[in-house]
Design a protein around this motif. Structure first.
Motif, mmCIF file in Angstrom:
data_model
loop_
_atom_site.group_PDB
_atom_site.id
_atom_site.type_symbol
_atom_site.label_atom_id
_atom_site.label_comp_id
_atom_site.label_asym_id
_atom_site.label_seq_id
_atom_site.Cartn_x
_atom_site.Cartn_y
_atom_site.Cartn_z
ATOM 1 N N GLY A 149 -2.347 1.973 1.521
ATOM 2 C CA GLY A 149 -2.468 1.069 2.666
ATOM 3 C C GLY A 149 -1.913 -0.309 2.404
ATOM 4 O O GLY A 149 -2.043 -1.210 3.232
ATOM 5 N N ALA A 150 -1.268 -0.481 1.253
ATOM 6 C CA ALA A 150 -0.754 -1.797 0.863
ATOM 7 C C ALA A 150 0.629 -2.057 1.430
ATOM 8 O O ALA A 150 1.503 -1.189 1.384
ATOM 9 C CB ALA A 150 -0.725 -1.927 -0.657
ATOM 10 N N ALA A 151 0.828 -3.263 1.943
ATOM 11 C CA ALA A 151 2.154 -3.695 2.397
ATOM 12 C C ALA A 151 2.896 -4.300 1.212
ATOM 13 O O ALA A 151 2.381 -4.330 0.092
ATOM 14 C CB ALA A 151 2.016 -4.700 3.530
ATOM 15 N N TYR A 152 4.104 -4.785 1.459
ATOM 16 C CA TYR A 152 4.893 -5.341 0.354
ATOM 17 C C TYR A 152 4.589 -6.807 0.087
ATOM 18 O O TYR A 152 4.203 -7.188 -1.021
ATOM 19 C CB TYR A 152 6.396 -5.150 0.604
ATOM 20 C CG TYR A 152 7.248 -5.899 -0.400
ATOM 21 C CD1 TYR A 152 7.091 -5.691 -1.770
ATOM 22 C CD2 TYR A 152 8.187 -6.848 0.018
ATOM 23 C CE1 TYR A 152 7.847 -6.397 -2.702
ATOM 24 C CE2 TYR A 152 8.953 -7.547 -0.900
ATOM 25 C CZ TYR A 152 8.778 -7.318 -2.256
ATOM 26 O OH TYR A 152 9.515 -8.025 -3.174
ATOM 27 N N SER A 153 4.736 -7.671 1.105
ATOM 28 C CA SER A 153 4.698 -9.116 0.856
ATOM 29 C C SER A 153 3.454 -9.822 1.375
ATOM 30 O O SER A 153 3.414 -11.041 1.448
ATOM 31 C CB SER A 153 5.939 -9.778 1.452
ATOM 32 O OG SER A 153 6.031 -9.541 2.843
ATOM 33 N N THR A 154 2.416 -9.078 1.723
ATOM 34 C CA THR A 154 1.176 -9.689 2.187
ATOM 35 C C THR A 154 0.365 -10.202 0.988
ATOM 36 O O THR A 154 0.637 -9.823 -0.158
ATOM 37 C CB THR A 154 0.333 -8.672 2.975
ATOM 38 O OG1 THR A 154 0.049 -7.552 2.124
ATOM 39 C CG2 THR A 154 1.066 -8.195 4.210
ATOM 40 N N LYS A 206 2.162 1.611 2.229
ATOM 41 C CA LYS A 206 2.140 1.505 3.685
ATOM 42 C C LYS A 206 3.545 1.414 4.267
ATOM 43 O O LYS A 206 3.811 1.929 5.357
ATOM 44 C CB LYS A 206 1.324 0.283 4.100
ATOM 45 C CG LYS A 206 1.204 0.067 5.599
ATOM 46 C CD LYS A 206 0.386 -1.177 5.904
ATOM 47 C CE LYS A 206 0.266 -1.401 7.406
ATOM 48 N NZ LYS A 206 -0.528 -2.622 7.718
ATOM 49 N N GLU A 207 4.454 0.793 3.529
ATOM 50 C CA GLU A 207 5.788 0.529 4.083
ATOM 51 C C GLU A 207 6.837 1.574 3.716
ATOM 52 O O GLU A 207 7.957 1.531 4.210
ATOM 53 C CB GLU A 207 6.238 -0.880 3.673
ATOM 54 C CG GLU A 207 5.317 -1.944 4.255
ATOM 55 C CD GLU A 207 5.821 -3.356 4.047
ATOM 56 O OE1 GLU A 207 6.988 -3.534 3.664
ATOM 57 O OE2 GLU A 207 5.047 -4.288 4.271
ATOM 58 N N LYS A 208 6.521 2.473 2.820
ATOM 59 C CA LYS A 208 7.323 3.659 2.494
ATOM 60 C C LYS A 208 8.634 3.383 1.780
ATOM 61 O O LYS A 208 8.985 4.091 0.836
ATOM 62 C CB LYS A 208 7.580 4.514 3.750
ATOM 63 C CG LYS A 208 6.307 5.040 4.387
ATOM 64 C CD LYS A 208 6.611 5.934 5.587
ATOM 65 C CE LYS A 208 5.317 6.432 6.216
ATOM 66 N NZ LYS A 208 5.562 7.298 7.389
ATOM 67 N N GLY A 265 -0.703 -7.347 -1.068
ATOM 68 C CA GLY A 265 0.292 -6.290 -1.181
ATOM 69 C C GLY A 265 0.902 -6.132 -2.561
ATOM 70 O O GLY A 265 0.414 -6.677 -3.559
ATOM 71 N N GLN A 266 1.991 -5.381 -2.596
ATOM 72 C CA GLN A 266 2.653 -5.048 -3.860
ATOM 73 C C GLN A 266 3.106 -6.275 -4.632
ATOM 74 O O GLN A 266 2.824 -6.417 -5.827
ATOM 75 C CB GLN A 266 3.853 -4.140 -3.585
ATOM 76 C CG GLN A 266 4.717 -3.846 -4.823
ATOM 77 C CD GLN A 266 5.853 -2.893 -4.536
ATOM 78 O OE1 GLN A 266 5.749 -2.025 -3.683
ATOM 79 N NE2 GLN A 266 6.968 -3.049 -5.245
ATOM 80 N N ALA A 267 3.836 -7.169 -3.971
ATOM 81 C CA ALA A 267 4.383 -8.340 -4.661
ATOM 82 C C ALA A 267 3.270 -9.239 -5.192
ATOM 83 O O ALA A 267 3.361 -9.768 -6.308
ATOM 84 C CB ALA A 267 5.296 -9.130 -3.721
ATOM 85 N N ALA A 268 2.198 -9.410 -4.400
ATOM 86 C CA ALA A 268 1.083 -10.248 -4.837
ATOM 87 C C ALA A 268 0.352 -9.618 -6.016
ATOM 88 O O ALA A 268 -0.082 -10.319 -6.942
ATOM 89 C CB ALA A 268 0.115 -10.476 -3.687
#
Length: 429
Positions: A257-262, A199-201, A265-268
């Protein structure tokens, strides 16, 4: 770094084209007016929205206020993408915060060219000379200093040792073919190989950038920007290598559709042990632990693999750091805060509590985490360094790199179309 003759009108056109709002937050650019009791209020915008950095930075602001009773700091903290969007709007309006986060490079260059950033060369020289040269480099433009670093680092692969072992991978891969083999082994064990924030590119851009470095070489990336032509065969090949990875379907379900820090998201995904790898910067462990649970001793780090037959070396790194710049005409209190934030005491606190890499040699002794030490060792041994492409290049070009690479990963652009789109934007910028 883009057209040096760029004006505020250029910013207005670029912002309007992007569909961004033109309204700046009230107070920006005018927050240094003193109160009746002589107190100066300065606005500080940063992107430290996750713990522990969020709390640590707020504490540092309080500490500075205690040392400077006539100064108040008003903090605005925004997530990465929201920050970039808002800063683009503020830049177009000509009203920047007193102190603002910057990655340096082409974005800072355009803000400087528009006459919006304070030249702090002379006022910081007495103490800035002691900062690590590699950390200062992105903020020195045409021989003048427009920003002061608080961090330096690189992008690399963070991996789950337990999941690697479960898939029968004894050592992190050092070649691209070996990396693809590792992905296949993980999938064979029903393990998601890679967590990605589609999602965040910008996390997607890291793959193409590193493959471009490994395949075409850092000099080719620089020449492409200088010539406004990204159609070099090596850059096309980088896209093909990325396409080869995408065809293995290595990412978690719903990654587009995944964000990074939600929380989802990716980090989780990485921090909760649901993926074996993520390609991310030195801040990854703390964000994994904040967004998810963190995987503790199972977390390891390895550099982006070499591409067989490519012009780049595995010792050439991609990354950057964080820094602070000042709006044109910012009060002396803002300069004092830069000095405070770049002091040995602050650097030691940041290294110890937030996992940043030191910008002062004296703070290196505070490194204790083995992964942080591994990142620093890679940086120290680096034979080449490339700043994040969406910061190294002019904003419009950097955004097109992100957009086009994202389209490639989503399957709507070919490797050739990626380089053609970036070239078209570069020529128009």
């Amino acid at each position: 770094m883009g057209d040096p003759a760029l004006s505020r009108r250029g910013f207005l056109a670029a912002t309007a084209a992007a569909g961004l709002g033109m309204t700046a937050l009230s107070g920006c650019g005018g927050s240094d007016s003193g109160s009746s009791d002589g107190t100066t209020t300065i606005e500080w915008w940063n992107i430290s929205t996750t713990e522990p950095a969020k709390t640590v930075w707020a504490g540092l602001a309080k500490k500075f206020e205690a040392q400077n009773p006539k100064v108040k700091i008003k903090i605005t903290q925004l997530e990465n993408d929201a920050y970039k969007t808002k800063m683009t709007s503020l830049t177009a309006s000509g009203k920047l915060p007193d102190i603002f986060h910057t990655w340096g490079g082409g974005v800072l260059q355009q803000q400087v060219d528009a006459g919006l950033v304070e030249d702090v060369t002379d006022r910081t020289k007495p103490w800035a000379d002691g900062l690590l040269s590699v950390a200062k480099a992105p903020y020195i433009l045409d021989g003048k200093t427009y920003g002061i670093p608080f961090d330096i680092g690189m992008i690399g692969f963070w991996y789950n040792k337990a999941l690697f072992k479960q898939a029968g991978i004894s050592e992190p891969p050092t070649t691209w073919s070996g990396f693809l083999d590792a992905v296949k082994k993980l999938k064979a064990k029903n393990i998601t190989p890679i967590a990605l924030a589609g999602k965040e590119k910008w996390p997607e851009m890291y793959y193409w950038a590193y493959l471009a470095m490994r395949t075409a070489g850092i000099d080719t990336l620089k020449k492409a920007n200088d010539d406004k032509d990204f159609t070099d065969p090596g850059l096309v090949q980088a896209g093909q290598h990325l396409k080869d990875l995408v065809q293995l379907q290595p990412f978690q379900k719903g990654f587009l559709g995944a964000a990074y820090s939600t929380p989802t998201g990716q980090a989780a995904t990485m921090g909760n042990g649901k993926a074996a790898m993520e390609l991310m910067g030195q801040w990854a462990p703390s964000v994994e632990a904040d967004s998810g649970k963190g995987i503790g001793a199972n977390l390891g780090f390895f550099p982006f693999p070499a591409v067989e037959g490519g012009k780049g070396a595995i010792t050439e790194v991609f990354g950057g750091g964080g820094g602070h710049a000042l709006r044109k005409g910012a009060p002396q209190a803002a300069v004092d805060f830069l000095k405070f934030f770049a002091s040995a005491a602050t650097d030691l606190e940041l290294v110890k509590k937030t996992g940043t890499l030191p910008i002062l040699p004296a703070a290196e002794s505070a490194l204790s985490d083995p992964n942080t030490k591994a990142v620093e060792a890679q940086l120290k041994a680096a034979t080449g360094f490339q700043l994040y492409l969406d910061q190294a290049y002019a904003p419009a070009v950097g955004q097109e790199v992100n957009d086009s690479v994202s389209a490639l990963i989503a399957g709507s652009k070919s490797p050739e179309q990626v380089t053609q789109s970036i070239t078209k934007t570069a020529k128009e910028a």
